[in-house]
Motif scaffolding. Structure first.
Motif, PDB file in Angstrom:
ATOM      1  N   LEU A 122       0.861  -1.179   0.000  1.00 40.46           N
ATOM      2  CA  LEU A 122       0.000   0.000   0.000  1.00 40.46           C
ATOM      3  C   LEU A 122       0.892   1.222   0.000  1.00 40.46           C
ATOM      4  O   LEU A 122       1.785   1.350   0.842  1.00 40.46           O
ATOM      5  CB  LEU A 122      -0.896   0.032   1.240  1.00 40.46           C
ATOM      6  N   ILE A 123       0.651   2.129  -0.935  1.00 38.20           N
ATOM      7  CA  ILE A 123       1.463   3.340  -1.018  1.00 38.20           C
ATOM      8  C   ILE A 123       0.544   4.505  -1.338  1.00 38.20           C
ATOM      9  O   ILE A 123      -0.480   4.343  -2.012  1.00 38.20           O
ATOM     10  CB  ILE A 123       2.575   3.181  -2.089  1.00 38.20           C
ATOM     11  N   GLY A 124       0.880   5.665  -0.830  1.00 37.86           N
ATOM     12  CA  GLY A 124       0.059   6.842  -1.067  1.00 37.86           C
ATOM     13  C   GLY A 124       0.538   7.985  -0.193  1.00 37.86           C
ATOM     14  O   GLY A 124       1.417   7.812   0.667  1.00 37.86           O
ATOM     15  N   PRO A 125      -0.044   9.169  -0.373  1.00 36.52           N
ATOM     16  CA  PRO A 125       0.388  10.331   0.411  1.00 36.52           C
ATOM     17  C   PRO A 125       0.068  10.161   1.882  1.00 36.52           C
ATOM     18  O   PRO A 125      -0.805   9.374   2.271  1.00 36.52           O
ATOM     19  CB  PRO A 125      -0.426  11.491  -0.207  1.00 36.52           C
ATOM     20  N   SER A 126       0.778  10.904   2.723  1.00 37.82           N
ATOM     21  CA  SER A 126       0.494  10.883   4.159  1.00 37.82           C
ATOM     22  C   SER A 126      -0.957  11.278   4.388  1.00 37.82           C
ATOM     23  O   SER A 126      -1.468  12.218   3.775  1.00 37.82           O
ATOM     24  CB  SER A 126       1.423  11.849   4.897  1.00 37.82           C
ATOM     25  N   GLY A 127      -1.623  10.548   5.280  1.00 39.82           N
ATOM     26  CA  GLY A 127      -3.011  10.851   5.573  1.00 39.82           C
ATOM     27  C   GLY A 127      -4.015  10.142   4.695  1.00 39.82           C
ATOM     28  O   GLY A 127      -5.216  10.392   4.814  1.00 39.82           O
ATOM     29  N   CYS A 128      -3.539   9.230   3.828  1.00 35.07           N
ATOM     30  CA  CYS A 128      -4.475   8.542   2.933  1.00 35.07           C
ATOM     31  C   CYS A 128      -5.118   7.326   3.591  1.00 35.07           C
ATOM     32  O   CYS A 128      -5.976   6.686   2.991  1.00 35.07           O
ATOM     33  CB  CYS A 128      -3.791   8.143   1.633  1.00 35.07           C
ATOM     34  N   ARG A 166       5.917   4.235 -13.498  1.00 34.05           N
ATOM     35  CA  ARG A 166       4.461   4.023 -13.515  1.00 34.05           C
ATOM     36  C   ARG A 166       3.856   4.307 -12.143  1.00 34.05           C
ATOM     37  O   ARG A 166       2.790   4.914 -12.025  1.00 34.05           O
ATOM     38  CB  ARG A 166       4.136   2.594 -13.926  1.00 34.05           C
ATOM     39  N   VAL A 167       4.536   3.842 -11.088  1.00 31.93           N
ATOM     40  CA  VAL A 167       4.026   4.066  -9.736  1.00 31.93           C
ATOM     41  C   VAL A 167       4.054   5.554  -9.400  1.00 31.93           C
ATOM     42  O   VAL A 167       3.082   6.102  -8.847  1.00 31.93           O
ATOM     43  CB  VAL A 167       4.841   3.263  -8.706  1.00 31.93           C
ATOM     44  N   ARG A 168       5.136   6.228  -9.747  1.00 31.41           N
ATOM     45  CA  ARG A 168       5.228   7.663  -9.447  1.00 31.41           C
ATOM     46  C   ARG A 168       4.156   8.450 -10.204  1.00 31.41           C
ATOM     47  O   ARG A 168       3.555   9.382  -9.655  1.00 31.41           O
ATOM     48  CB  ARG A 168       6.621   8.186  -9.793  1.00 31.41           C
ATOM     49  N   ALA A 169       3.922   8.086 -11.457  1.00 30.39           N
ATOM     50  CA  ALA A 169       2.882   8.772 -12.229  1.00 30.39           C
ATOM     51  C   ALA A 169       1.507   8.535 -11.615  1.00 30.39           C
ATOM     52  O   ALA A 169       0.667   9.449 -11.544  1.00 30.39           O
ATOM     53  CB  ALA A 169       2.909   8.294 -13.680  1.00 30.39           C
ATOM     54  N   SER A 170       1.259   7.309 -11.144  1.00 29.88           N
ATOM     55  CA  SER A 170      -0.015   7.008 -10.510  1.00 29.88           C
ATOM     56  C   SER A 170      -0.162   7.779  -9.200  1.00 29.88           C
ATOM     57  O   SER A 170      -1.259   8.282  -8.877  1.00 29.88           O
ATOM     58  CB  SER A 170      -0.131   5.499 -10.258  1.00 29.88           C
ATOM     59  N   LEU A 171       0.907   7.894  -8.430  1.00 25.52           N
ATOM     60  CA  LEU A 171       0.866   8.667  -7.198  1.00 25.52           C
ATOM     61  C   LEU A 171       0.558  10.137  -7.465  1.00 25.52           C
ATOM     62  O   LEU A 171      -0.197  10.780  -6.727  1.00 25.52           O
ATOM     63  CB  LEU A 171       2.206   8.548  -6.455  1.00 25.52           C
TER      64      LEU A 171
END
Length: 266
Positions: free
Chosen positions: A39-45, A245-250
């Motif tokens: 699981l990856i995403g911005p802080s607070g997600c 791809r992951v960075r673009a999705s983020l």
């Protein structure tokens, strides 16, 4: 594949929070058994909140959660869930060997087969430290002990909340490969929270990209690197393509989750 974890329509609100900003909203997620998912995403997600719900440590407001066909609390009671946090939380008065052996001793009535502590310590490269105490170990060594201990009861599901985030890059990389070695031999379902794109790609079969405000599943990306993975496999151009791809999705997830006032022209 056999269903490992199923989350349907899950919404979670924290007490006192704005009603229109739940921590998690309408989470739908399916993780096949014996897969490694990050699981990856911005802080607070809501990554850590979702992990705690899967562990049975927090409830949720709507929706359903199933681990191998049962509720998180039931799975937890039968010792089917292992949990590794950012802090190793070892008992300082016990040796390394005794800390790893502890789950088997306190859960004798569970009927679960337990791996010998020396075998687990050998798998994480700490057999020579078995008789030492936590205060004698480095941060990386402490986290190795925590990982070995989590595998002691052979959990069906292993939940890991940024376990390597406080470590230096070299130690972090070494632990990633040791974790992969343990996981591949024991065929456990792993859900791994991280802020590191590279770490997510190196470890995972799939990466769940989350957006915030409220926390949602933005996208699930396949990682088609062959297994078993070693340093040669993750050096090639395809590794860099996957990271991009992951960075673009983020980036898309951040824009999708940000309020208008949060968006700053680049």
């Amino acid at each position: 594949m056999t269903a490992g974890i199923e989350v349907r329509g899950l919404t979670k609100r924290h007490p006192g929070a704005r009603p229109d900003r739940p921590a998690l909203q309408d989470i739908d997620l399916e993780i096949p058994h014996r897969r490694f998912v990050s699981l990856i995403g911005p802080s607070g997600c809501g990554k850590s909140t979702l992990l705690r719900i899967l562990a049975g440590l927090e409830g949720h407001d709507t929706g359903s959660v199933s681990l191998l066909g049962e509720s998180p609390r039931r799975a937890s009671r039968r010792k089917a869930i292992g949990l590794v946090s950012q802090t190793p939380a070892l008992l300082p008065w016990l040796t390394v060997r005794a800390n790893v052996a502890l789950p088997g001793k306190v859960n004798r009535r569970s009927g679960k087969e337990v791996d010998p502590p020396d075998e687990l310590l050998r798998a994480v490269g700490l057999e020579d430290a078995a008789d030492q105490y936590p205060h004698q170990l480095s941060g990386g060594m402490l986290q190795r002990v925590a990982v070995a201990r989590a595998f002691a009861l052979r959990p069906d599901v292993l939940l890991m909340d940024e376990p390597f985030s406080a470590l230096d890059e070299f130690t972090r990389e070494a632990l990633q490969y040791q974790l992969l070695g343990l996981w591949q031999r024991r065929a456990t379902t792993v859900v791994f929270v991280t802020h590191s794109v590279r770490e997510a790609v190196v470890l995972s079969d799939e990466i769940v990209v989350m957006s915030a405000r409220p926390g949602r599943v933005h996208e699930v990306l396949d990682v088609d690197l062959p297994r078993p993975r070693d340093k040669d496999i993750v050096k090639g151009p395809h590794m860099h393509d996957l990271e991009d791809r992951v960075r673009a999705s983020l980036q898309r997830a951040w824009k999708a989750g940000a309020a208008p006032d949060d968006l700053v022209p680049l």
